[in-house]
Every structure is written in structure tokens, then in C-alpha cells.
Design a protein around this motif. Sequence first.
Motif, mmCIF file in Angstrom:
data_model
loop_
_atom_site.group_PDB
_atom_site.id
_atom_site.type_symbol
_atom_site.label_atom_id
_atom_site.label_comp_id
_atom_site.label_asym_id
_atom_site.label_seq_id
_atom_site.Cartn_x
_atom_site.Cartn_y
_atom_site.Cartn_z
ATOM 1 N N TYR A 112 0.859 -1.182 0.000
ATOM 2 C CA TYR A 112 0.000 0.000 0.000
ATOM 3 C C TYR A 112 0.897 1.235 0.000
ATOM 4 C CZ TYR A 112 -4.155 -2.848 0.711
ATOM 5 O OH TYR A 112 -5.179 -3.744 0.531
ATOM 6 N N LEU A 114 1.441 5.322 -0.587
ATOM 7 C CA LEU A 114 0.684 6.566 -0.501
ATOM 8 C C LEU A 114 1.504 7.763 -0.963
ATOM 9 C CD1 LEU A 114 0.308 4.850 2.463
ATOM 10 C CD2 LEU A 114 -1.567 6.479 2.646
ATOM 11 N N LEU A 132 0.780 10.637 -11.314
ATOM 12 C CA LEU A 132 -0.176 9.583 -11.670
ATOM 13 C C LEU A 132 0.439 8.610 -12.667
ATOM 14 C CD1 LEU A 132 -3.532 11.590 -11.869
ATOM 15 C CD2 LEU A 132 -2.471 10.435 -9.910
ATOM 16 N N ASN A 146 -0.864 -1.379 -4.503
ATOM 17 C CA ASN A 146 -2.045 -0.521 -4.384
ATOM 18 C C ASN A 146 -1.625 0.924 -4.157
ATOM 19 O OD1 ASN A 146 -4.170 -2.763 -4.196
ATOM 20 N ND2 ASN A 146 -2.794 -3.308 -2.510
ATOM 21 N N ALA A 147 -2.284 1.840 -4.856
ATOM 22 C CA ALA A 147 -1.945 3.264 -4.757
ATOM 23 C C ALA A 147 -2.990 4.016 -3.943
ATOM 24 C CB ALA A 147 -1.834 3.878 -6.150
ATOM 25 N N GLY A 148 -2.506 4.917 -3.105
ATOM 26 C CA GLY A 148 -3.398 5.746 -2.303
ATOM 27 C C GLY A 148 -2.724 7.057 -1.945
ATOM 28 N N PHE A 149 -3.310 7.788 -1.012
ATOM 29 C CA PHE A 149 -2.724 9.053 -0.570
ATOM 30 C C PHE A 149 -3.174 9.349 0.854
ATOM 31 C CE2 PHE A 149 -6.848 10.113 -2.335
ATOM 32 C CZ PHE A 149 -7.352 11.113 -1.509
ATOM 33 N N TYR A 165 -8.216 9.814 -9.886
ATOM 34 C CA TYR A 165 -7.450 8.592 -10.150
ATOM 35 C C TYR A 165 -8.207 7.394 -9.575
ATOM 36 C CZ TYR A 165 -3.216 5.645 -10.512
ATOM 37 O OH TYR A 165 -2.300 4.670 -10.835
ATOM 38 N N ASP A 166 -7.851 6.224 -10.019
ATOM 39 C CA ASP A 166 -8.481 5.002 -9.523
ATOM 40 C C ASP A 166 -7.757 4.538 -8.255
ATOM 41 O OD1 ASP A 166 -10.062 2.750 -9.285
ATOM 42 O OD2 ASP A 166 -8.897 1.576 -10.742
ATOM 43 N N TRP A 167 -7.962 5.283 -7.182
ATOM 44 C CA TRP A 167 -7.313 4.964 -5.917
ATOM 45 C C TRP A 167 -7.913 3.702 -5.305
ATOM 46 C CZ3 TRP A 167 -3.314 8.144 -5.519
ATOM 47 C CH2 TRP A 167 -3.410 9.444 -6.018
ATOM 48 N N CYS A 170 -7.282 5.585 0.777
ATOM 49 C CA CYS A 170 -6.781 6.893 1.191
ATOM 50 C C CYS A 170 -6.611 6.867 2.705
ATOM 51 C CB CYS A 170 -7.737 8.012 0.770
ATOM 52 S SG CYS A 170 -9.353 7.970 1.576
ATOM 53 N N ILE A 196 -13.578 3.308 -2.071
ATOM 54 C CA ILE A 196 -12.186 3.519 -1.690
ATOM 55 C C ILE A 196 -12.044 3.229 -0.195
ATOM 56 C CG2 ILE A 196 -10.366 5.259 -1.426
ATOM 57 C CD1 ILE A 196 -11.517 6.627 -3.931
#
Length: 399
Positions: A112, A114, A132, A146-149, A165-167, A170, A196
Motif C-alpha cells: 500500500y 501513498l 499519476l 495498491n496506490a493511495g494518498f 485517479y483510480d485509488w 486513502c 475507496i
Amino acid sequence: MQYRLVPKNGDTLSALGFGAMRLPSKRMGIDEERATQQIRSAIDSGVNYIDTAVPYHSGESERFLGRALKDGYREKVKLATKLPPWGVKTREDMDRILDIQLKKLQTDHIDYYLLHSLDANHWKKMHGLGVLEFLDAAKASGKIINAGFSFHGDRKTFKEIIDAYDWIFCQIQYNFLDEMNQAGTEGLQYAASKNIAVMVMEPLRGGMLAGKLPKDVEEIYDRAKTKRSAAEWALRWVWNHPEVTVVLSGMNDEKHIAENIKACETALPGSMSTGELATVKAVAAVYNRLIKVGCTGCAYCMPCPFGVNIPQNFFIYNSYHMGGSRLFTRGMYGISLMGAMGTKADASLCQNCGKCAKACPQKIAIPEELRKVRGTLGGLRTKLMIPLVKMIFSAEIKE
């Protein structure tokens, strides 16, 4: 252990996550033996989500976890770390930093990943540098899964990022005092409506909600039919929300780790009674009476033409006066002075133009309140922290 589902990928994550920002210390560094035992014991008890970042423990948290998760423990957890915007100047920096993190963590992938501490400024910068596209490439290579923020801005910016974006997930600051601050309840529900997963940081407001309590708060908890520690009340309130996937706790005490794990087992979504929720509401009302500035973090006052992060100033100022560690809160202000949380929260930059006060729905006399912030938090003690802050946030990220 209670587990909750990540909607987009089907992962089942422990509702209690281990945050590696406040590990036990020894001789100005991490107490590695004790911290390793704590982390491995938590994993053995079912915790399977570990969160860290580049600046934690002066840059040593990632390297420590690389050692602590040996002997098969890396395979038992989902590991999260973050790309620091303040360390990125070019698109190439993103790849360089990720490769350094993989080496420090002694792994070939981050489960994961971020973008760290986004707000309007950091988002604009990172988006413009092609972050992105970087995330797409890193996922394609298998370096991140997996991408998140993580987020520390206003709700308008939060929704903008969510929609960009297809997060998969978060991370937001959320507790019973921050329903209207930053992303808040509105942001929590908006992210969940997009499937999400939401990881929650600072459920105890930097320890404020579990440390030395105001007398009126102690009396409310004492009157409650259910007897719990203040920490458990606050954690259960967050877990009560079905939109929450993981609650991160910066655990560093064996007793507290055991208590949190035990509480998590039964803190199911919607499990708090009407009376219990009323208890928390009454506690929140006491804290809210102690708030010095009635700022909700809506950011209608932003952007400031002179670069002041007004909501961040008031958030830190209120935290300073509401209990918990004043040293920790002063440290937050010092970090913000460097712009590490986006726009600088430097109250001394205010030029008393009054534009912010005219835009404020709460009719706050913002320039006047900023002078109070400067007087309380802008003194010598904060300035003495700046060299350390500069070292952590301004230095090139190296192996």
C-alpha cells in the motif's frame, strides 16, 4: 482480531493497524529490541497492516522495519509507506525514492503506497510532475501493488483528488473532534461511496484524547455505565463507522497494544449504543468549549495572498490549548513552518489585509487570531526545533 474488506481488491485487513511513527525509543533512537518484539507480537495477535513513512524517527523507521519484519513476518503483513512530496523535484525523483524505500524495507514491493500529506499545494505540484503516470508505471512493474494518498487539506481538494485517479485507498485524520476538520465525515463518506478504503490516522489526536484529560471529561467518563479507558472510547468511536477500514495506532507500550487489540475484537461497525454515543458527544462538547478559535477547516479563507495556511494555524493552535502534549503540538507547528504539510502555517506572514476575514463563514477575526497564534507558537522554543525539522524534511533522501 476483527478484519475489514478493501472493496476494490478484496484484501481483508486488520481493523487495527500498527503505525511506526512513535516506536519506543532508546538513546535518541529506536529501541529496536523492544519495538521488534512489540511489532511481532501484534502480528502474532492478528495485526496485518503496518504503516510507515520516510521522515518517521528521523528517517530510520523504514530501515528498522526492514529488519523487524525478517524471519517470515514480512509475508504476514501488508506494508504501507509513502512518497514525500517535499523530497520530489522531478519525475525521476519518484523512481529514485521508491527504489531507496524498497532497499531500506528489504522487500521487492510495497503493498500500500501513498502520496504523503497531500493538500492543494502538494497535489498541484505532484500532479504537474506526473505522479499519476509514476503510480501507473510502479504498479505495472510490481514495485507497488495498491496506490493511495494521505491527506491534510480541505474537503474540496480531497474530493478533487479522490475523483482524479483510480485509488484503492486513502488515509485521513479522523476522530470525534475532527468530524468537520480536513476531510472530515463528509470526506470519509465520499471516499467510501467510491469504494475507496479509508485508513484513519490520529484517532487519539496525537494522544490528546487519551493523555491527561480535562476534569470535566474525566467526570463524564466516570459517570458512564460502561467503564473504558479514554483511548478505548476514542478508538471505538472511529471503529463504529462502517466506512472505516483500518484505524492506525502509533503504539509503543505493551499494555496499550494488548488493550487496543482486545478492544478491536468487539468494536464492530454500528456496535456503540445510543448511550455510549451520547457519552462521546458530551466529551467532544467539553473539548470544543476549550477551543480558542471556532475554525471548521472549510478553507473559504484560502488561498492567502501572503502564503499563510490559515486552517492549519488554527488547528495546531487549538490543539495546543486542548490538552495532550504541548511539545508535540509545538513540533507540529515547527514542521508546518517548513511547509512540510503544504502551504506554510507561519502566522507571522500575515499582512492584515482582511481578505480572509471577509470570506470566513464563521466570522472569525482571522488576522487578530493569527497574531495570537504567532505569540503562542512563534517563539524561541519553536525556532530551536527548526534545525531538526530542516534536517528531516529538507535533506536529499538517500540510502
